[in-house]
Design a protein around this motif. Structure first.
Motif, PDB file in Angstrom:
ATOM      1  N   VAL A   1     -30.767  -6.065  10.080  1.00 15.39           N
ATOM      2  CA  VAL A   1     -29.474  -5.402  10.203  1.00 15.39           C
ATOM      3  C   VAL A   1     -29.657  -3.894  10.281  1.00 15.39           C
ATOM      4  N   LEU A   2     -30.543  -3.362   9.445  1.00 22.28           N
ATOM      5  CA  LEU A   2     -30.820  -1.936   9.415  1.00 22.28           C
ATOM      6  C   LEU A   2     -32.219  -1.660   9.943  1.00 22.28           C
ATOM      7  N   ALA A   3     -32.360  -0.491  10.599  1.00 21.34           N
ATOM      8  CA  ALA A   3     -33.659  -0.065  11.095  1.00 21.34           C
ATOM      9  C   ALA A   3     -34.377   0.852  10.118  1.00 21.34           C
ATOM     10  N   GLY A   4     -33.640   1.372   9.132  1.00 24.42           N
ATOM     11  CA  GLY A   4     -34.273   2.265   8.171  1.00 24.42           C
ATOM     12  C   GLY A   4     -33.252   2.896   7.258  1.00 24.42           C
TER      13      GLY A   4
ATOM     14  N   GLY B   1     -41.433  -2.446  10.504  1.00 22.40           N
ATOM     15  CA  GLY B   1     -40.560  -1.704  11.402  1.00 22.40           C
ATOM     16  C   GLY B   1     -39.411  -1.012  10.727  1.00 22.40           C
ATOM     17  N   PHE B   2     -39.210  -1.238   9.426  1.00 23.26           N
ATOM     18  CA  PHE B   2     -38.139  -0.570   8.690  1.00 23.26           C
ATOM     19  C   PHE B   2     -38.666   0.774   8.207  1.00 23.26           C
ATOM     20  N   SER B   3     -37.977   1.845   8.564  1.00 21.00           N
ATOM     21  CA  SER B   3     -38.459   3.194   8.274  1.00 21.00           C
ATOM     22  C   SER B   3     -37.746   3.777   7.067  1.00 21.00           C
ATOM     23  N   VAL B   4     -38.540   4.282   6.133  1.00 26.75           N
ATOM     24  CA  VAL B   4     -38.001   5.014   4.989  1.00 26.75           C
ATOM     25  C   VAL B   4     -38.298   6.489   5.211  1.00 26.75           C
TER      26      VAL B   4
ATOM     27  N   LEU C   1     -41.778  -0.369  19.495  1.00 24.45           N
ATOM     28  CA  LEU C   1     -41.309  -1.266  18.449  1.00 24.45           C
ATOM     29  C   LEU C   1     -41.866  -0.916  17.069  1.00 24.45           C
ATOM     30  N   GLY C   2     -42.322   0.313  16.867  1.00 26.61           N
ATOM     31  CA  GLY C   2     -43.054   0.610  15.648  1.00 26.61           C
ATOM     32  C   GLY C   2     -42.256   1.149  14.488  1.00 26.61           C
ATOM     33  N   GLY C   3     -41.039   1.621  14.666  1.00 28.82           N
ATOM     34  CA  GLY C   3     -40.274   2.223  13.596  1.00 28.82           C
ATOM     35  C   GLY C   3     -40.341   3.738  13.641  1.00 28.82           C
ATOM     36  N   LEU C   4     -39.327   4.365  13.093  1.00 24.92           N
ATOM     37  CA  LEU C   4     -39.163   5.816  13.124  1.00 24.92           C
ATOM     38  C   LEU C   4     -40.145   6.491  12.172  1.00 24.92           C
ATOM     39  N   THR C   5     -40.877   7.496  12.676  1.00 30.26           N
ATOM     40  CA  THR C   5     -41.861   8.185  11.843  1.00 30.26           C
ATOM     41  C   THR C   5     -41.842   9.681  12.137  1.00 30.26           C
ATOM     42  N   GLY C   6     -42.444  10.467  11.228  1.00 32.42           N
ATOM     43  CA  GLY C   6     -42.671  11.873  11.483  1.00 32.42           C
ATOM     44  C   GLY C   6     -41.601  12.797  10.948  1.00 32.42           C
ATOM     45  N   VAL C   7     -41.474  13.955  11.585  1.00 34.80           N
ATOM     46  CA  VAL C   7     -40.558  15.016  11.163  1.00 34.80           C
ATOM     47  C   VAL C   7     -39.309  14.955  12.036  1.00 34.80           C
ATOM     48  N   VAL C   8     -38.175  14.742  11.404  1.00 37.88           N
ATOM     49  CA  VAL C   8     -36.904  14.566  12.119  1.00 37.88           C
ATOM     50  C   VAL C   8     -35.878  15.529  11.514  1.00 37.88           C
ATOM     51  N   PRO C   9     -35.854  16.786  11.925  1.00 33.95           N
ATOM     52  CA  PRO C   9     -34.939  17.743  11.301  1.00 33.95           C
ATOM     53  C   PRO C   9     -33.473  17.378  11.525  1.00 33.95           C
ATOM     54  N   PRO C  10     -32.634  17.606  10.508  1.00 33.59           N
ATOM     55  CA  PRO C  10     -31.185  17.472  10.674  1.00 33.59           C
ATOM     56  C   PRO C  10     -30.660  18.768  11.277  1.00 33.59           C
TER      57      PRO C  10
END
Length: 328
Positions: free
Chosen positions: A179-182, A207-210, A22-31
């Motif tokens: 509504v939005l997670a990030g 929990g909202f990830s930027v 439940l912590g929110g999206l973090t780190g390196v997320v390559p497209p």
């Protein structure tokens, strides 16, 4: 890394079954780039090797069907192959976000449902485009997409392509309501990004990830308080971005600056293509794929038409930059 459902996107069942917490999206997320065959079909074996290349470098998640994935160039059948291939190959090791980018709400909802059915852990949408949209229409669009799918929805702020800048107050409101997670911020507006981060903190939007899409100022963005980075160059040097993230997270700012500057020099590969015969997008995406081809990750460096492939001299430019960065 935890792309947690929030607000009305989180049912008791979905949170209980989610491996991401439940912590929110973090780190390196390559497209993730989309390798193509000479016949312009999705090259599944190359895509699987690319996923292994990224996961082996220690990335925290994957974003398929984004701008670097050439989502705007791919037919719907290609999109589905990418989703199914990556979700199956990742097999739950990291979260997978699926881009559901399209011109109108009904089309985006259709893509979002397909991505959720394929097993994506979240979906990413821009504002509608082609027709001009009012800020209230953009908000309605995001709310309707979130209502339509059982997975977290991330907004994608991409004014250079969509011609609409997402309103910061709207993002804070949708974050607070769940509504939005990030949001993936590719606006290039550092002042606006910092204002958004401050407003989210004031609103206690936990929990909202930027996530920043500005891959050349990652150390600065983490110092401001972003949770993650979505770097196109991360396809080529995912280990570099993983190191950069670890330095930032540990407060090793001198080491972070040095790694960021090395990556900035490597980013010069996007200038390989001659502006006299191709656009900026062809040059950048062609350079990423050419680099992956030279590194032995993918079989073919072709980009989808009408983009123009790099020629031999331009390929040599990419090779030289890879060697200077210590990758060849």
């Amino acid at each position: 890394m935890n792309p947690a459902p929030t607000g009305r996107t989180a049912s008791a069942a979905s949170t209980a079954s989610s491996p991401w917490g439940l912590g929110g999206l973090t780190g390196v997320v390559p497209p993730v780039c989309t390798p193509l065959t000479p016949a312009l079909e999705v090259d599944v074996p190359s895509l699987e090797r690319l996923v292994d290349h990224l996961l082996g470098a220690g990335v925290d998640g994957l974003f398929v069907l984004g701008s670097t994935s050439e989502v705007a160039f791919l037919p719907d059948a290609h999109r589905r192959v990418v989703l199914d291939t990556v979700v199956k190959h990742v097999a739950g090791r990291v979260p997978v976000l699926g881009g559901v980018i399209d011109m109108t709400t009904l089309r985006v909802i259709e893509h979002a449902r397909i991505a959720a059915e394929a097993g994506c852990d979240g979906v990413v949408t821009t504002a509608p485009f082609y027709t001009r949209t009012h800020p209230l229409e953009i908000e309605t669009h995001l709310r309707q997409v979130a209502d339509a799918v059982p997975v977290p929805v991330y907004a994608y702020d991409l004014p250079v392509s969509v011609h609409s800048k997402l309103d910061g107050q709207m993002l804070v409101r949708l974050a607070a309501e769940g509504v939005l997670a990030g949001v993936k911020d590719s606006s290039g507006d550092d002042g606006g990004l910092r204002t958004l981060l401050l407003a989210l903190r004031d609103a206690e939007a936990a929990g909202f990830s930027v996530l920043t899409g500005s891959e050349l100022t990652v150390d600065t963005a983490f110092a401001m308080g972003v949770q993650g980075v979505v770097p196109g160059l991360g396809n080529v040097d995912p280990a570099g971005y993983a190191r950069l993230y670890r330095h930032c997270r540990a407060g090793r700012w001198d080491e972070a600056r040095a790694e960021q500057e090395r990556l900035l020099r490597l980013f010069d590969i996007v200038n390989a293509g001659s502006p006299g015969r191709m656009g900026r997008g062809s040059s950048a995406l062609g350079a990423f794929k050419t680099a992956l081809h030279l590194l032995g990750v993918i079989d073919c460096p072709l980009t989808a038409p009408p983009q123009v492939p790099l020629d031999a001299a331009e390929t040599g430019f990419v090779r030289d930059r890879l060697a200077a960065a210590g990758l060849l």
